[in-house]
Design a protein around this motif. Structure first.
Motif, PDB file in Angstrom:
ATOM      1  N   GLU A   1       0.846  -1.215   0.000  1.00  0.00           N
ATOM      2  CA  GLU A   1       0.000   0.000   0.000  1.00  0.00           C
ATOM      3  C   GLU A   1       0.873   1.254   0.000  1.00  0.00           C
ATOM      4  O   GLU A   1       0.577   2.233  -0.683  1.00  0.00           O
ATOM      5  N   GLN A   2       1.941   1.213   0.777  1.00  0.00           N
ATOM      6  CA  GLN A   2       2.851   2.363   0.821  1.00  0.00           C
ATOM      7  C   GLN A   2       3.545   2.554  -0.528  1.00  0.00           C
ATOM      8  O   GLN A   2       3.736   3.685  -0.988  1.00  0.00           O
TER       9      GLN A   2
ATOM     10  N   PHE B   1       1.022   4.137  -2.780  1.00  0.00           N
ATOM     11  CA  PHE B   1       0.875   5.544  -2.396  1.00  0.00           C
ATOM     12  C   PHE B   1       2.007   6.389  -2.993  1.00  0.00           C
ATOM     13  O   PHE B   1       1.783   7.462  -3.551  1.00  0.00           O
ATOM     14  N   MET B   2       3.233   5.888  -2.906  1.00  0.00           N
ATOM     15  CA  MET B   2       4.378   6.649  -3.412  1.00  0.00           C
ATOM     16  C   MET B   2       4.350   6.775  -4.933  1.00  0.00           C
ATOM     17  O   MET B   2       4.777   7.781  -5.492  1.00  0.00           O
ATOM     18  N   ARG B   3       3.804   5.766  -5.589  1.00  0.00           N
ATOM     19  CA  ARG B   3       3.674   5.837  -7.042  1.00  0.00           C
ATOM     20  C   ARG B   3       2.601   6.877  -7.411  1.00  0.00           C
ATOM     21  O   ARG B   3       2.813   7.739  -8.265  1.00  0.00           O
ATOM     22  N   GLN B   4       1.473   6.791  -6.699  1.00  0.00           N
ATOM     23  CA  GLN B   4       0.341   7.675  -6.963  1.00  0.00           C
ATOM     24  C   GLN B   4       0.673   9.141  -6.681  1.00  0.00           C
ATOM     25  O   GLN B   4       0.440  10.019  -7.514  1.00  0.00           O
ATOM     26  N   GLU B   5       1.239   9.388  -5.509  1.00  0.00           N
ATOM     27  CA  GLU B   5       1.402  10.771  -5.037  1.00  0.00           C
ATOM     28  C   GLU B   5       2.759  11.372  -5.408  1.00  0.00           C
ATOM     29  O   GLU B   5       2.886  12.592  -5.506  1.00  0.00           O
ATOM     30  N   TYR B   6       3.778  10.538  -5.545  1.00  0.00           N
ATOM     31  CA  TYR B   6       5.139  11.078  -5.747  1.00  0.00           C
ATOM     32  C   TYR B   6       5.773  10.605  -7.068  1.00  0.00           C
ATOM     33  O   TYR B   6       6.898  10.978  -7.369  1.00  0.00           O
TER      34      TYR B   6
ATOM     35  N   ALA C   1       4.671   8.392   3.372  1.00  0.00           N
ATOM     36  CA  ALA C   1       4.054   7.062   3.301  1.00  0.00           C
ATOM     37  C   ALA C   1       3.939   6.410   4.680  1.00  0.00           C
ATOM     38  O   ALA C   1       3.019   5.638   4.924  1.00  0.00           O
TER      39      ALA C   1
END
Ligand code: PMP
Length: 401
Positions: A360-361, A364-369, A399
């Protein structure tokens, strides 16, 4: 109404698929830490200057032709490769009981070794570490071996599960094949100490377990070709048998040239000769014979004292840059006060950090960063630079908080 209508779309490769997704991302800040390929501080691929030099000398030599190589490849390349991994003064080489065949990089060497074992070795089970490079189980299964896992990594300590490893190898059937990462274990970056290697060696020899080393990072982990070959050399020095798959993808930056070698260390030169004759029967119907160019580059460098020395310097510079990225990332997280113990970033060895981030982290890092890595939280330190470390540290901080 194609005859192939029934073919279902296969999923992308879990590692190479990361690059496919990265390439589709239009963000200027995107960062690919998925695939294990070295990048410079500027984020560019690197061709070693000694490789350019070797290629130049090959091009300028009018006597060079494009004939087929023998089934087992370039003889001089094979000899020099065996010396590189076993050590120049290795008794096994002097006694002529190592057979080496040029293969298609590390992957091809593993596959040829696997196919040979499936045909000619009495025990068809191979134990591979949990976790391991994602291609290992597929390569060995398709080669005809039955794949089992031994415990290797302890997520609790982010270190080696040494007790679990000894228990699992201890209860493996006598004679089983055991795949060992020679150094810079992928994906965890966790290696046994020399003392632990010695215990592994004693256990394996006492149970007649057959070592199959995967050496994809010699010199690339510590910066020293000898230090990174130590595990293999301990097993060769005891006079017992083993297999070694070598890759020049990372340590010479020859990724796309597909140049590597499989060595099988035998007890006698008579056995080695017979083994080699059977390796030819594995290779001939698979791809007939290996490509010429990459092996010629490697042989040119390994045979020449000056070029060899220049290679070791360039190799150490790559290893040092990766180690420096570990320190910079660790410091950046410390500065941000990111919760958790991040010392594994500087303790782990080789190209990858096994961050401990969950899927999940990672998402998240792919999506947001726009930072790309494999879903197991593995990042390639070689894809980082001083410029991109802050962006990654921000993303990790966000994250986990
Ligand atoms: N083994 C391991 C552990 C690896 O990490 C790799 C490269 N990612 C390989 C083998 C094989 O790579 P190549 O076939 O490109 O030499």
């Amino acid at each position: 109404d194609s005859v192939f209508n029934h073919v279902v779309r296969a999923p992308e490769d879990p590692i190479l698929g990361v690059t496919v997704a990265y390439n589709k991302d239009t963000s200027p800040n995107k960062l690919n830490l998925g695939v294990g390929a070295y990048r410079t501080e500027e984020g560019k691929p690197l061709v070693l200057s000694v490789v350019r030099q070797a290629e130049q000398s090959l091009v300028n030599d009018p006597s060079r032709v494009k004939e087929y190589l023998p089934i087992i490849g370039l003889a001089e390349f094979n000899k020099l490769s065996a010396k590189l991994i076993c050590g120049a003064d290795s008794p096994a080489i002097q006694e002529n009981r190592v057979t080496t065949v040029q293969c298609l990089s590390g992957t091809g060497s593993l596959r040829v070794g696997g196919e040979f074992l499936a045909r000619h070795y009495h025990e068809r089970t191979i134990y591979i570490p949990q976790p391991t490079w994602g291609n290992h189980p597929k390569v060995f299964t398709l080669a005809g071996l039955s794949v089992k896992y031994y415990r290797y990594y302890d997520p609790g300590t982010r270190g080696l599960d040494f007790q679990g490893l000894l228990e699992d190898l201890g209860s493996a059937p006598s004679g089983a094949v055991v795949l060992l990462h020679a150094c810079a274990h992928n994906p965890t970056g966790v290696d046994p100490t020399v003392e632990q290697w010695e215990q592994i060696r004693q256990l394996m020899r006492s149970k007649q377990l057959l070592p199959f080393f995967d050496s994809a990072y010699q010199g690339f982990a510590s910066g020293s070709l000898d230090a990174d070959a130590q595990s293999v050399r301990m097993f060769v020095a005891d006079g017992g048998e083993c297999l070694v798959a070598q890759s020049y993808a990372k340590n010479m930056g020859l990724y796309g040239e597909r140049v590597g070698a499989l060595s099988i260390v035998c007890k006698t030169s008579d056995v080695a000769g017979k083994v080699e004759s059977q390796l030819k029967l594995v290779i001939r119907p698979m791809y007939s014979n290996p490509p010429l160019h990459g092996a010629s580059i490697v042989a040119t460098i390994l045979r020449d004292k000056d070029m060899y020395n220049e290679w070791t310097i360039e190799l150490k510079a790559m290893a040092d840059r990766i180690i420096s990225m570990r320190h910079q990332l660790f410091e950046a997280l410390k500065t941000r006060g990111t919760p958790g113990d991040w010392s594994h970033i500087i303790k782990q060895i080789g190209m990858f950090t096994f961050t401990g981030l969950n899927s999940e982290q990672v998402a998240f890092m792919r999506q947001e960063y726009h930072i790309y890595m494999t879903s197991d939280g593995r990042i390639s330190m070689a894809g980082l630079s001083s410029r991109t470390v802050p962006h990654l540290a921000d993303a990790i901080h966000a994250a986990v908080t």
